[in-house]
Design an enzyme around this catalytic site. Structure first.
Site, PDB file in Angstrom:
ATOM      1  N   SER A  31       0.849  -1.191   0.000  1.00 43.74           N
ATOM      2  CA  SER A  31       0.000   0.000   0.000  1.00 43.74           C
ATOM      3  C   SER A  31       0.886   1.244   0.000  1.00 43.74           C
ATOM      4  O   SER A  31       1.806   1.364   0.814  1.00 43.74           O
ATOM      5  CB  SER A  31      -0.877   0.008   1.245  1.00 43.74           C
ATOM      6  OG  SER A  31      -1.400   1.307   1.445  1.00 43.74           O
ATOM      7  N   HIS A  40      -1.016  -1.251  -4.221  1.00 44.14           N
ATOM      8  CA  HIS A  40      -2.320  -1.067  -3.569  1.00 44.14           C
ATOM      9  C   HIS A  40      -2.540   0.423  -3.290  1.00 44.14           C
ATOM     10  O   HIS A  40      -1.735   1.065  -2.604  1.00 44.14           O
ATOM     11  CB  HIS A  40      -2.324  -1.864  -2.265  1.00 44.14           C
ATOM     12  CG  HIS A  40      -3.608  -1.876  -1.520  1.00 44.14           C
ATOM     13  ND1 HIS A  40      -4.622  -2.779  -1.781  1.00 44.14           N
ATOM     14  CD2 HIS A  40      -4.053  -1.110  -0.499  1.00 44.14           C
ATOM     15  CE1 HIS A  40      -5.629  -2.565  -0.947  1.00 44.14           C
ATOM     16  NE2 HIS A  40      -5.316  -1.553  -0.143  1.00 44.14           N
ATOM     17  N   ASP A  90      -5.077   3.190  -1.755  1.00 39.56           N
ATOM     18  CA  ASP A  90      -6.218   3.376  -0.852  1.00 39.56           C
ATOM     19  C   ASP A  90      -6.926   4.695  -1.127  1.00 39.56           C
ATOM     20  O   ASP A  90      -6.365   5.767  -0.918  1.00 39.56           O
ATOM     21  CB  ASP A  90      -5.726   3.348   0.601  1.00 39.56           C
ATOM     22  CG  ASP A  90      -5.247   1.965   1.007  1.00 39.56           C
ATOM     23  OD1 ASP A  90      -6.053   1.015   0.934  1.00 39.56           O
ATOM     24  OD2 ASP A  90      -4.065   1.825   1.383  1.00 39.56           O
ATOM     25  N   MET A 103      -9.849   7.104  -0.070  1.00 40.28           N
ATOM     26  CA  MET A 103     -10.717   7.380   1.088  1.00 40.28           C
ATOM     27  C   MET A 103     -11.398   8.724   0.896  1.00 40.28           C
ATOM     28  O   MET A 103     -10.765   9.683   0.432  1.00 40.28           O
ATOM     29  CB  MET A 103      -9.889   7.417   2.369  1.00 40.28           C
ATOM     30  CG  MET A 103      -9.041   6.177   2.582  1.00 40.28           C
ATOM     31  SD  MET A 103      -8.244   6.227   4.197  1.00 40.28           S
ATOM     32  CE  MET A 103      -7.138   4.816   4.063  1.00 40.28           C
ATOM     33  N   HIS A 121      -8.325   0.216  -3.735  1.00 37.00           N
ATOM     34  CA  HIS A 121      -9.191  -0.176  -2.621  1.00 37.00           C
ATOM     35  C   HIS A 121     -10.042   1.048  -2.298  1.00 37.00           C
ATOM     36  O   HIS A 121      -9.539   2.008  -1.706  1.00 37.00           O
ATOM     37  CB  HIS A 121      -8.309  -0.612  -1.428  1.00 37.00           C
ATOM     38  CG  HIS A 121      -9.066  -0.905  -0.179  1.00 37.00           C
ATOM     39  ND1 HIS A 121      -8.452  -0.997   1.051  1.00 37.00           N
ATOM     40  CD2 HIS A 121     -10.376  -1.141   0.044  1.00 37.00           C
ATOM     41  CE1 HIS A 121      -9.353  -1.267   1.981  1.00 37.00           C
ATOM     42  NE2 HIS A 121     -10.541  -1.348   1.393  1.00 37.00           N
ATOM     43  N   MET A 177     -12.461   3.025  -0.330  1.00 38.26           N
ATOM     44  CA  MET A 177     -13.148   3.187   0.952  1.00 38.26           C
ATOM     45  C   MET A 177     -13.980   4.448   0.823  1.00 38.26           C
ATOM     46  O   MET A 177     -13.675   5.492   1.396  1.00 38.26           O
ATOM     47  CB  MET A 177     -12.120   3.271   2.092  1.00 38.26           C
ATOM     48  CG  MET A 177     -11.494   1.909   2.391  1.00 38.26           C
ATOM     49  SD  MET A 177      -9.907   2.050   3.245  1.00 38.26           S
ATOM     50  CE  MET A 177      -8.838   2.282   1.836  1.00 38.26           C
ATOM     51  N   MET A 230     -10.704  -7.320   5.590  1.00 39.90           N
ATOM     52  CA  MET A 230      -9.936  -6.301   6.320  1.00 39.90           C
ATOM     53  C   MET A 230      -9.463  -6.883   7.649  1.00 39.90           C
ATOM     54  O   MET A 230     -10.247  -7.463   8.401  1.00 39.90           O
ATOM     55  CB  MET A 230     -10.797  -5.060   6.586  1.00 39.90           C
ATOM     56  CG  MET A 230     -11.133  -4.234   5.351  1.00 39.90           C
ATOM     57  SD  MET A 230      -9.693  -3.644   4.421  1.00 39.90           S
ATOM     58  CE  MET A 230      -8.841  -2.649   5.653  1.00 39.90           C
ATOM     59  N   ASP A 248      -5.708  -7.143   4.375  1.00 41.65           N
ATOM     60  CA  ASP A 248      -5.209  -5.765   4.363  1.00 41.65           C
ATOM     61  C   ASP A 248      -5.288  -5.182   5.762  1.00 41.65           C
ATOM     62  O   ASP A 248      -6.368  -5.101   6.356  1.00 41.65           O
ATOM     63  CB  ASP A 248      -6.079  -4.948   3.385  1.00 41.65           C
ATOM     64  CG  ASP A 248      -5.660  -3.491   3.276  1.00 41.65           C
ATOM     65  OD1 ASP A 248      -4.603  -3.110   3.821  1.00 41.65           O
ATOM     66  OD2 ASP A 248      -6.416  -2.717   2.631  1.00 41.65           O
TER      67      ASP A 248
HETATM   68  C1  DX5 Z   1      -6.275   0.821   5.751  1.00 38.18           C
HETATM   69  C2  DX5 Z   1      -5.803   0.600   4.353  1.00 38.18           C
HETATM   70  C3  DX5 Z   1      -4.593  -0.219   4.237  1.00 38.18           C
HETATM   71  C4  DX5 Z   1      -3.368   0.379   4.897  1.00 38.18           C
HETATM   72  C5  DX5 Z   1      -2.467  -0.733   5.293  1.00 38.18           C
HETATM   73  O1  DX5 Z   1      -7.521   1.389   5.728  1.00 38.18           O
HETATM   74  O2  DX5 Z   1      -6.819  -0.061   3.610  1.00 38.18           O
HETATM   75  O3  DX5 Z   1      -4.320  -0.582   2.885  1.00 38.18           O
HETATM   76  O4  DX5 Z   1      -2.664   1.251   4.067  1.00 38.18           O
HETATM   77  O5  DX5 Z   1      -1.407  -0.223   6.006  1.00 38.18           O
HETATM   78  P1  DX5 Z   1      -0.621  -1.107   7.079  1.00 38.18           P
HETATM   79  O6  DX5 Z   1      -0.003  -2.241   6.302  1.00 38.18           O
HETATM   80  O7  DX5 Z   1       0.357  -0.165   7.629  1.00 38.18           O
HETATM   81  O8  DX5 Z   1      -1.616  -1.606   8.081  1.00 38.18           O
HETATM   82 ZN    ZN Z   2      -6.265  -0.874   1.639  1.00 33.53          ZN
END
Ligand code: DX5
Ligand code: ZN
Length: 220
Positions: A8, A31, A33, A35, A64, A66, A135, A173
């Protein structure tokens, strides 16, 4: 069963994403993220940034989402160049319809569940997805601790995938590192997101190789 590592970029240096993507060039996926400060209490990036990084990334982009209302927004991420688009079960109005739309556009479609969401309602429609994301932290932030009690859910998802005979990937994840990847692999995950474990390492390429080796050694 193939093993895939998808670092990520959430905890990478956003002022130079091209360089940061170069640091994970030996991974299988990057990956990303997304948000929206609505579905989760954090705000990251959207379609224009995904479009820019998919042009320079050495590896395919695994988004991903969110975000609220993925039914409306997810297809734009395929247009932006994402090869895999994962949306949350809790946010989608019509997950089957959305997954079909993403696949018709040529992307892989993933379905994500938060820690308190059951996977069972989706196990009968596994054929609609290319990946299930379980998750292992509450979504929203990198650097949180791995929630070990999610392992039975990973096991049940793996069982269902095996019974179905389909090639649906099981992704985990959150909190994945050298000390947690083994149990996730044993439980049946085959696709591993690791954010801080990779980007906090002084040698990102070696860290990715080490994670892949551990997951391969302990795979289900
Ligand atoms: C959290 C994200 C993850 C996050 C993982 O909401 O979806 O992808 O970046 O980071 P680590 O590996 O540090 O938990
Ligand atoms: Zn993620």
């Amino acid at each position: 069963m193939g093993i895939r590592i998808s670092p990520s970029i959430l905890n990478s240096d956003f002022s130079n994403l091209e360089r940061e993507l170069g640091k994970i060039s030996n991974a299988d996926w990057a990956h990303v993220d997304v948000m929206d400060n609505h579905f989760v209490p954090n705000l990251t990036l959207g379609v224009p940034v995904v479009e820019a990084i998919s042009r320079v990334s050495p590896i395919p982009i695994d988004t991903h989402l969110m975000i609220a209302d993925p039914d409306r927004w997810a297809p734009s991420f395929v247009e932006a160049g994402a090869r895999s688009v994962t949306f949350h079960a809790e946010a989608a109005q019509a997950p089957m319809r959305l997954a079909r739309e993403l696949r018709a556009m040529g992307a892989r479609a993933g379905l994500a569940v938060k820690p308190a969401t059951a996977i069972e309602p989706y196990l009968d429609i596994l054929n609609e997805f290319d990946m299930i994301l379980i998750m292992t932290v509450e979504p929203g932030f990198g650097g949180q601790s791995f929630i070990e009690t999610m392992m039975p859910k990973v096991e049940r998802a793996r069982e269902a995938v095996m019974k179905s005979g389909l090639d649906v990937w099981v992704q985990v994840d959150g909190g994945i590192s050298r000390s947690t990847i083994e149990q996730a692999a044993r439980a049946g995950a085959d696709t591993f997101v690791a954010g801080s474990a990779v980007y906090r390492s002084p040698d990102t390429h070696a860290e990715i190789d080490a994670l892949r080796e551990l997951a391969t050694k302990h795979q289900h």
